[in-house]
Design a protein around this motif. Structure first.
Motif, PDB file in Angstrom:
ATOM      1  N   ASP A 134       0.805  -1.206   0.000  1.00  0.00           N
ATOM      2  CA  ASP A 134       0.000   0.000   0.000  1.00  0.00           C
ATOM      3  C   ASP A 134       0.845   1.265   0.000  1.00  0.00           C
ATOM      4  O   ASP A 134       0.376   2.334  -0.396  1.00  0.00           O
ATOM      5  CB  ASP A 134      -0.909   0.015   1.242  1.00  0.00           C
ATOM      6  CG  ASP A 134      -1.831  -1.202   1.263  1.00  0.00           C
ATOM      7  OD1 ASP A 134      -2.012  -1.817   0.188  1.00  0.00           O
ATOM      8  OD2 ASP A 134      -2.342  -1.526   2.340  1.00  0.00           O
ATOM      9  N   ASP A 182       0.370   5.290  -1.547  1.00  0.00           N
ATOM     10  CA  ASP A 182       0.610   6.536  -0.797  1.00  0.00           C
ATOM     11  C   ASP A 182       1.570   7.447  -1.546  1.00  0.00           C
ATOM     12  O   ASP A 182       1.334   8.649  -1.679  1.00  0.00           O
ATOM     13  CB  ASP A 182       1.229   6.219   0.584  1.00  0.00           C
ATOM     14  CG  ASP A 182       0.244   5.510   1.497  1.00  0.00           C
ATOM     15  OD1 ASP A 182      -0.961   5.526   1.189  1.00  0.00           O
ATOM     16  OD2 ASP A 182       0.705   4.953   2.515  1.00  0.00           O
ATOM     17  N   PRO A 231       0.380  -7.956   1.328  1.00  0.00           N
ATOM     18  CA  PRO A 231      -0.378  -7.104   0.394  1.00  0.00           C
ATOM     19  C   PRO A 231      -0.571  -7.717  -0.987  1.00  0.00           C
ATOM     20  O   PRO A 231      -1.623  -7.527  -1.611  1.00  0.00           O
ATOM     21  CB  PRO A 231       0.447  -5.812   0.324  1.00  0.00           C
ATOM     22  CG  PRO A 231       1.716  -6.044   1.059  1.00  0.00           C
ATOM     23  CD  PRO A 231       1.587  -7.278   1.865  1.00  0.00           C
ATOM     24  N   GLU A 247      -4.276  -8.287  -2.442  1.00  0.00           N
ATOM     25  CA  GLU A 247      -4.729  -7.579  -3.638  1.00  0.00           C
ATOM     26  C   GLU A 247      -5.201  -8.544  -4.718  1.00  0.00           C
ATOM     27  O   GLU A 247      -6.133  -8.252  -5.458  1.00  0.00           O
ATOM     28  CB  GLU A 247      -3.643  -6.660  -4.207  1.00  0.00           C
ATOM     29  CG  GLU A 247      -4.228  -5.889  -5.394  1.00  0.00           C
ATOM     30  CD  GLU A 247      -3.316  -4.868  -6.034  1.00  0.00           C
ATOM     31  OE1 GLU A 247      -2.310  -4.486  -5.421  1.00  0.00           O
ATOM     32  OE2 GLU A 247      -3.634  -4.458  -7.170  1.00  0.00           O
TER      33      GLU A 247
END
Lengths: 276, 276
Positions: free
Chosen positions: A73, A77, A229, A233
């Motif tokens: 993630d 950002d 992640p 995802e």
């Protein structure tokens, strides 16, 4: 990629560090950032990174190209943070193992016209700046997933950048990429993990395995920071792939129960001819 | 093992050839046989085997120790054939990956008092005499499974033989050996095969995999001649082991469906600390 460009590399781990080293070796100027100050210091004192970026990435507009090489993630950002500052940049790319999310995020912002997602099929069992090396991408495939509105010049820059690092670019739509990688990368990883946990529950330690079993459980040692992640995802595509191997295992178990020599032999021949 | 012994090696493939080379290098005299005459000729012309055995293994009684290094059911055939001829031998052993069947067969005949089954945890992706080498067993575990009525001197000879080849003997009952190997060796092998077949059915070729996936499917290239009899002999124990990994895969699939980040992370941490 023509030399004497300015390239910003955000994240100086194994992949980002290797990109930085490879591009610096060709005479490009590298602006670098890493939230781990020891990595950033090492990259600066090695001479690979010539100027540090501040944590706000304020100076990102000075770069001709930007490589986002942080995982999970955090890449989203960084994308949000640089969106308003990257107007004069020619290419923004990342290096993540899943592409649907980051490409969709780029398509939703003005920066999308500069964005071409990358996924180099390269790695090492070690990680971090210390493990990075200029030739990590030599002869490896790199998947390129351009945002819908990405300019031709951004795509050309992305191709040239990876070719200059020795990689072989293959263009593929982000969703198709993730569906493919569910089978070619995420499934093998989860199989290794499932095997490790099954062995642990049976009271077997890794030292009891022969060379074959050790090879199959090597991936289970991978970093949860990197893999959690990715798995989340791409969960839907991975689910189908996991079902695919479960089906094969159930079938093998059936043949074991019936003791059918011919069918077992046929499966082994079949697997061998695929494994070539 | 004291040198200047006469050792008969029946089967001069990777394992038998490596035993022959290692023992010959220590000054022992090697009698050899292989149903493939090219292998036997190569072993003779290399000087490792000093005298060929005839196909009936008539001369087996001249040996101090006998190593049966053929795979699958052939080892049982050799055992039957030499049973009446091996009276003056001090040790008869084999090198197979499953031990219940061969040890039970030895226990049923007079030769049982000389029989200590062996399973060296060594291998190579190549096979045959050409791939054999004197140091194949260096630092590897070798499981020893004596027949119930095996003499102490036969067991001592077996230990000394493998120690002289650099291996580390571990004594274990034949059934316990097969139950353990179902997890440590046969399960990883079948997982590799199931993954290969699942990938093939999904239309993925091996060249599309990264280094991780290639590592996990390497065992799928193993020989069906070697593996079919192993799998059939140990089918019941392997069934439980396969169920063990299926259970883990099902659980992973459940966590993928619910998208539970904490549990997925915990599983990855768990696998990593085991693989540590």
């Amino acid at each position: 990629m023509s030399t004497q460009q300015t390239v910003a590399v955000v994240g100086l781990g194994l992949i980002g560090g290797s990109v930085a080293r490879g591009l610096a070796a060709q005479g490009n100027r590298i602006l670098g950032y890493d939230s781990n100050s020891a990595s950033l210091d090492a990259a600066l004192s090695s001479g690979v990174v010539t100027r540090p970026l501040s944590p706000t990435l304020e100076e990102i507009g000075d770069a001709d190209s930007v490589i986002i090489a942080v995982y999970g993630d955090s890449a989203l950002d960084v994308l949000q943070r640089i969106n308003a500052k990257a107007e004069d940049v020619g290419l923004v790319t990342d290096v993540g193992s899943t592409k649907r999310g980051i490409v969709a995020a780029a398509e939703a912002v003005p920066l999308g016209r500069l964005f071409v997602g990358s996924h180099p099929l390269a790695g090492d069992h070690r990680s971090g700046w210390a493990a990075s090396r200029a030739d990590l991408f030599a002869n490896e495939t790199v998947y390129l997933c351009p945002a819908r509105q990405a300019s031709d010049s951004a795509l050309t820059r992305a191709r040239e950048l990876w070719i200059s690092l020795g990689a072989k670019p293959v263009e593929i739509e982000a969703g198709a990429h993730d569906d493919l990688l569910a089978w070619t990368s995420h499934l093998p990883h989860l199989v290794s993990i499932a095997l490790a946990i099954a062995l642990e529950e049976a009271g077997i330690s890794r030292s009891q395995l022969g060379p074959g079993g050790r090879g199959l459980t090597r991936l289970a040692g991978g970093s949860p920071d990197v893999w959690t992640p990715i798995i989340l995802e791409n969960a839907a595509a991975i689910e189908s792939a996991v079902e695919g191997i479960e089906r094969q295992l159930m079938m093998i178990r059936k043949f074991l129960r019936t003791g059918d020599r011919e069918i077992i032999r046929e499966r082994l021949e079949n697997a061998r001819s695929w494994a070539g």
